[in-house]
Design a protein around this motif. Structure first.
Motif, PDB file in Angstrom:
ATOM      1  N   ASN A   1       0.817  -1.212   0.000  1.00  0.00           N
ATOM      2  CA  ASN A   1       0.000   0.000   0.000  1.00  0.00           C
ATOM      3  C   ASN A   1       0.850   1.259   0.000  1.00  0.00           C
ATOM      4  OD1 ASN A   1      -3.152  -0.110   0.372  1.00  0.00           O
ATOM      5  ND2 ASN A   1      -2.347  -1.936   1.399  1.00  0.00           N
ATOM      6  N   ILE A   2       1.902   1.273   0.794  1.00  0.00           N
ATOM      7  CA  ILE A   2       2.741   2.467   0.896  1.00  0.00           C
ATOM      8  C   ILE A   2       3.371   2.820  -0.447  1.00  0.00           C
ATOM      9  CG2 ILE A   2       4.912   3.340   1.862  1.00  0.00           C
ATOM     10  CD1 ILE A   2       4.193   1.985   4.487  1.00  0.00           C
TER      11      ILE A   2
ATOM     12  N   LYS B   1       2.031   6.386   3.442  1.00  0.00           N
ATOM     13  CA  LYS B   1       1.889   6.351   1.979  1.00  0.00           C
ATOM     14  C   LYS B   1       2.062   7.744   1.384  1.00  0.00           C
ATOM     15  CE  LYS B   1      -1.546   5.145  -1.560  1.00  0.00           C
ATOM     16  NZ  LYS B   1      -2.922   4.616  -1.777  1.00  0.00           N
TER      17      LYS B   1
END
Length: 505
Positions: free
Chosen positions: A104-105, A158
């Protein structure tokens, strides 16, 4: 405008944005300087989110111009914005629950080798960032297994994974308790030292006054003023934001708190669920507001999920009106007149693609059905309209799609949905998350009114002033255990935080 001089990294001039006949922004202006925190302050629906989405490239303005580092700036998508040096952490999470923290990051920016994603390098780079930021998460965990607060920290990571000149933080502490918010504040301090400009959106006045260098107030889509933090008080900011004075944030009780001799609506004894929480005991009486405070991992939300039948206890008992019960599903909880305003409105509280009306009435539909099962549409619509007025929900009509409204108005729809069921007991898990000061006051008045009418309320909040200001008694939890239960006037904020960090004496 108080900001002057040439040291401006971002400048917005005469900007407007129209959605059909709706004017979301009108002649907006803004000047942001490097190495400073510039807060945008306004009620829900004031235009803050629209302005931020224009800066992020999600929307394009109807009129006006933007300069970034002295150059014309007109992004057509978030990728354009990132390449130009602007990143945004949205209030609503944009994570994929079936992917890891690392995935996700670095989504869309994964390191590759030979045309394939380099998983080892991906994990290493994400781990380095998480360590640098001091975040209490593992990069190999699935996001769907994390708490809402942990997901919020991943969302922040993120956004900060991009080397940006301007960072926009939209309600970044809305899901964080005080200790996790401190991590973010330290990160902001380091960004300022590097000369990064930070645009900050929050409704928490204490943190605004702590973090801000410059504060711009917007109201009804229009620019009102920009002030240096040192030149303005909280009371003045609130008056500018809502267009009226607010003498008390927490409305006083109209009636006395229930006596300790009154029979509880709910009695919980020795409730346990493995590692999530153990030996939790408390009771709540008709008309009582029982506050719950604790840091991330304290088990507050897990206890509420269990009481509502979303999870099952491994041990302990629950009694309603003196009779022992086992609630195995939310349907059973609703049948027993228990309502639950969840902290995760986006995934659990609303059907974002449905109308305001259908979201408000969905739990109470049985009350609008005839003897033969047909829906009485007129009664349903009148009831939904009354709740919109009662909670001052800003919507063009009852047919407006709920997902198109601001986060604060979405939260009020979730509250309206449960008020329509006339609950005997109402669980409020972060009920004012992402809600502005004016709307908070309206929600607090509704909570007080419900208590005066005899509704028992369990109020979970990460905002310590809110817990103290609204509760008749406070349950403090740490690492799945109750460490204290007391009247707010018997416990200072320091004492409550002492118990919340695990010290039981």
């Amino acid at each position: 405008m108080a900001i002057s001089g040439d040291n401006v990294i971002l400048e917005i001039s005469d900007m407007s944005k129209e959605f059909g006949a709706v004017k979301a922004l009108k002649s907006m202006q803004l000047k942001v300087r490097p190495g400073r925190v510039h807060t945008i302050l306004g009620e829900n629906g004031a235009g803050k989110s629209t302005l931020m989405k224009i800066l992020a490239g999600v929307y394009q303005p109807t009129t006006g111009s933007i300069l970034l580092d002295g150059q014309p700036y007109a992004p057509t998508n978030p990728q354009d914005a990132a390449r130009a040096g602007l990143t945004i952490v949205f209030q609503e999470l944009s994570l994929c629950n079936n992917m890891t923290v690392a995935e996700n990051i670095l989504a869309t920016r994964e390191p590759s080798r030979g045309g394939f994603i380099n998983d080892k390098l991906l994990v290493r780079k994400a781990a380095e960032l998480v360590k640098e930021l001091g975040l209490p998460v593992s990069v190999t965990d699935q996001v769907g297994d994390l708490s809402i607060a942990q997901r919020q920290l991943v969302e922040i990571a993120k956004g900060l994974s991009i080397d940006a000149k301007v960072v926009i933080l939209d309600e970044p502490t809305s899901s964080l308790s005080d200790s996790e918010a401190e991590i973010l504040f330290q990160i902001i301090g380091r960004l300022k030292e590097k000369g990064v400009a930070i645009i900050y959106i929050s409704h928490r006045m204490e943190e605004i006054m702590r973090l801000s260098d410059d504060i711009t107030v917007v109201r009804d889509g229009s620019y009102i003023t920009t002030r240096d933090k040192t030149e303005v008080t909280i009371a003045e900011l609130i008056a500018l934001m809502v267009g009226r004075d607010m003498n008390e944030i927490y409305p006083p009780r109209d009636v006395a708190a229930p006596a300790s001799t009154e029979r509880p609506v709910l009695s919980v004894n020795g409730l346990s669920r493995g590692e999530e929480f153990e030996n939790v005991s408390f009771d709540v009486r008709p008309g009582e507001i029982l506050g719950f405070f604790g840091l991330i991992g304290s088990g507050r939300s897990e206890v509420m999920n269990t009481l509502f039948g979303m999870a099952h206890a491994f041990a302990g008992t629950v009694a309603i009106d003196g009779a022992q019960v086992k609630i195995t599903s939310p349907v059973e909880a609703i049948e027993r007149r228990i309502g639950f305003v969840t902290e995760n409105r986006k995934e659990e509280g609303l059907v974002l693609s449905h109308s305001v009306e259908s979201n408000i009435s969905m739990v109470a539909l049985d009350g609008f059905s005839s003897l033969f099962g047909f829906l009485k549409r007129k009664r349903e619509r009148e009831a939904a309209k009354a709740e919109v007025a009662r909670l001052s929900i800003k919507t063009a009509s009852l047919d407006t799609i709920a997902g198109s409204l601001s986060g604060g108005n979405q939260q009020k729809i979730v509250l309206a949905k449960w008020l329509l069921t006339k609950p005997k007991m109402l669980i409020l898990d972060e009920p004012t998350r992402g809600v502005d000061v004016g709307a908070k006051f309206e929600i607090y008045k509704i909570i007080r009114q419900l208590a005066a009418e005899g509704t028992a309320i369990l109020l979970v909040s990460s905002e310590l002033p809110e817990v103290i200001g609204m509760s008749d008694r406070v349950v403090v939890m740490s690492e799945g255990k109750v460490t204290a239960i007391a009247d707010p006037d018997q416990m200072t904020p320091e004492k409550i935080m002492h118990f919340a960090t695990g010290f039981a004496s």
